[in-house]
Design an enzyme around this catalytic site. Structure first.
Site, PDB file in Angstrom:
ATOM      1  N   ASN A   1       0.874  -1.172   0.000  1.00  0.00           N
ATOM      2  CA  ASN A   1       0.000   0.000   0.000  1.00  0.00           C
ATOM      3  C   ASN A   1       0.916   1.227   0.000  1.00  0.00           C
ATOM      4  O   ASN A   1       1.427   1.624   1.041  1.00  0.00           O
ATOM      5  CB  ASN A   1      -0.905   0.018   1.238  1.00  0.00           C
ATOM      6  CG  ASN A   1      -1.865   1.209   1.214  1.00  0.00           C
ATOM      7  OD1 ASN A   1      -1.728   2.116   0.387  1.00  0.00           O
ATOM      8  ND2 ASN A   1      -2.833   1.202   2.118  1.00  0.00           N
TER       9      ASN A   1
ATOM     10  N   HIS B   1      -0.308   7.679  -6.137  1.00  0.00           N
ATOM     11  CA  HIS B   1      -0.870   8.603  -7.120  1.00  0.00           C
ATOM     12  C   HIS B   1       0.191   9.471  -7.797  1.00  0.00           C
ATOM     13  O   HIS B   1      -0.119  10.236  -8.697  1.00  0.00           O
ATOM     14  CB  HIS B   1      -1.906   9.503  -6.448  1.00  0.00           C
ATOM     15  CG  HIS B   1      -2.839   8.747  -5.551  1.00  0.00           C
ATOM     16  ND1 HIS B   1      -3.554   7.653  -5.985  1.00  0.00           N
ATOM     17  CD2 HIS B   1      -3.123   8.874  -4.223  1.00  0.00           C
ATOM     18  CE1 HIS B   1      -4.255   7.160  -4.970  1.00  0.00           C
ATOM     19  NE2 HIS B   1      -4.004   7.867  -3.902  1.00  0.00           N
TER      20      HIS B   1
ATOM     21  N   HIS C   1      -5.404  -0.847  -1.068  1.00  0.00           N
ATOM     22  CA  HIS C   1      -5.816   0.429  -0.483  1.00  0.00           C
ATOM     23  C   HIS C   1      -7.005   0.170   0.423  1.00  0.00           C
ATOM     24  O   HIS C   1      -7.928  -0.577   0.056  1.00  0.00           O
ATOM     25  CB  HIS C   1      -6.200   1.444  -1.558  1.00  0.00           C
ATOM     26  CG  HIS C   1      -5.040   1.865  -2.397  1.00  0.00           C
ATOM     27  ND1 HIS C   1      -4.125   2.809  -1.984  1.00  0.00           N
ATOM     28  CD2 HIS C   1      -4.612   1.435  -3.612  1.00  0.00           C
ATOM     29  CE1 HIS C   1      -3.193   2.947  -2.914  1.00  0.00           C
ATOM     30  NE2 HIS C   1      -3.464   2.121  -3.917  1.00  0.00           N
TER      31      HIS C   1
ATOM     32  N   SER D   1      -9.251   2.369   1.458  1.00  0.00           N
ATOM     33  CA  SER D   1     -10.457   3.083   1.029  1.00  0.00           C
ATOM     34  C   SER D   1     -10.756   2.800  -0.439  1.00  0.00           C
ATOM     35  O   SER D   1      -9.891   2.320  -1.185  1.00  0.00           O
ATOM     36  CB  SER D   1     -10.264   4.588   1.252  1.00  0.00           C
ATOM     37  OG  SER D   1      -9.151   5.061   0.514  1.00  0.00           O
TER      38      SER D   1
ATOM     39  N   ARG E   1      -7.038  10.790  -6.653  1.00  0.00           N
ATOM     40  CA  ARG E   1      -6.768   9.441  -6.116  1.00  0.00           C
ATOM     41  C   ARG E   1      -7.175   8.338  -7.100  1.00  0.00           C
ATOM     42  O   ARG E   1      -7.028   7.158  -6.812  1.00  0.00           O
ATOM     43  CB  ARG E   1      -7.504   9.235  -4.793  1.00  0.00           C
ATOM     44  CG  ARG E   1      -7.025  10.134  -3.673  1.00  0.00           C
ATOM     45  CD  ARG E   1      -7.706   9.787  -2.359  1.00  0.00           C
ATOM     46  NE  ARG E   1      -7.713  10.923  -1.471  1.00  0.00           N
ATOM     47  CZ  ARG E   1      -6.701  11.262  -0.648  1.00  0.00           C
ATOM     48  NH1 ARG E   1      -5.622  10.517  -0.602  1.00  0.00           N
ATOM     49  NH2 ARG E   1      -6.784  12.325   0.115  1.00  0.00           N
TER      50      ARG E   1
HETATM   51  C1  DQA Z   1      -4.740   4.972   0.878  1.00  0.00           C
HETATM   52  C2  DQA Z   1      -5.407   5.877  -0.155  1.00  0.00           C
HETATM   53  C3  DQA Z   1      -4.493   7.051  -0.508  1.00  0.00           C
HETATM   54  O1  DQA Z   1      -5.126   7.891  -1.457  1.00  0.00           O
HETATM   55  C4  DQA Z   1      -4.173   7.865   0.727  1.00  0.00           C
HETATM   56  O2  DQA Z   1      -3.262   8.891   0.394  1.00  0.00           O
HETATM   57  C5  DQA Z   1      -3.676   7.042   1.850  1.00  0.00           C
HETATM   58  C6  DQA Z   1      -4.295   5.727   2.105  1.00  0.00           C
HETATM   59  C7  DQA Z   1      -5.694   3.839   1.319  1.00  0.00           C
HETATM   60  O3  DQA Z   1      -5.198   2.850   1.854  1.00  0.00           O
HETATM   61  O4  DQA Z   1      -6.909   3.968   1.155  1.00  0.00           O
HETATM   62  O5  DQA Z   1      -2.816   7.454   2.613  1.00  0.00           O
HETATM   63  O6  DQA Z   1      -3.616   4.341   0.269  1.00  0.00           O
END
Ligand code: DQA
Length: 147
Positions: free
Chosen positions: A74, A80, A100, A102, A111
């Protein structure tokens, strides 16, 4: 013994206190402990690493080459932006699942793009910490054929 590396990018050490509606309440140490336990039960060594620093992540990923048979990654926000992490995943050559917590498609447009998407085996997003465990299940199945 087959080896799996789990690598977490910036601010993921703050899980449990950071935007828990998006990322869940489970601290990173607990996620990592559950992944190590899954590996142990299946005879797979699992090593975890977290850094806020792009260069450290690049070095760690590159050092997986010929040493780890599977990578769960991750890259957090660097997913990005980072061409260097794309190149490191490509160089490391281990099959990689991008995780990820989310659901990126439901978030801000910046994102929606992942620089590493084209060099990973597959991607899991939007399932919270369970995404890491699903990735580990797949890795174990692929490496030793059972859990
Ligand atoms: C993330 C999603 C990314 O956009 C964000 O910057 C994160 C966490 C996720 O695990 O959902 O830091 O990688």
């Amino acid at each position: 013994m087959p080896r799996v590396k789990v690598i977490h990018g910036p601010l993921l050490d703050r899980l449990g206190e950071r935007e828990t509606d998006l990322y869940g309440a489970e601290p990173l140490e607990e996620i990592n402990a559950s992944l190590v336990a899954m590996g142990k039960a299946a005879g797979v060594e699992v090593d975890c690493f977290q850094s806020d620093h792009e260069g450290d992540l690049v070095t760690e990923i590159a050092n997986c080459r010929d040493r780890y048979q599977f990578l769960i990654l991750n890259p957090a926000a660097y997913a990005h932006t980072s061409v260097a992490i794309h190149d490191a995943v490509d160089f490391c050559a281990a099959p990689t699942i991008e995780v990820h917590l989310s659901n990126l498609a439901a978030r801000e447009p910046f994102r929606h793009q992942s620089t590493i998407a084209r060099v990973v085996l597959g991607r899991i997003e939007g399932l919270g910490p369970e995404g890491y465990r699903l990735a580990m299940r797949y890795a174990i199945e692929r490496l030793v054929g059972h859990e």
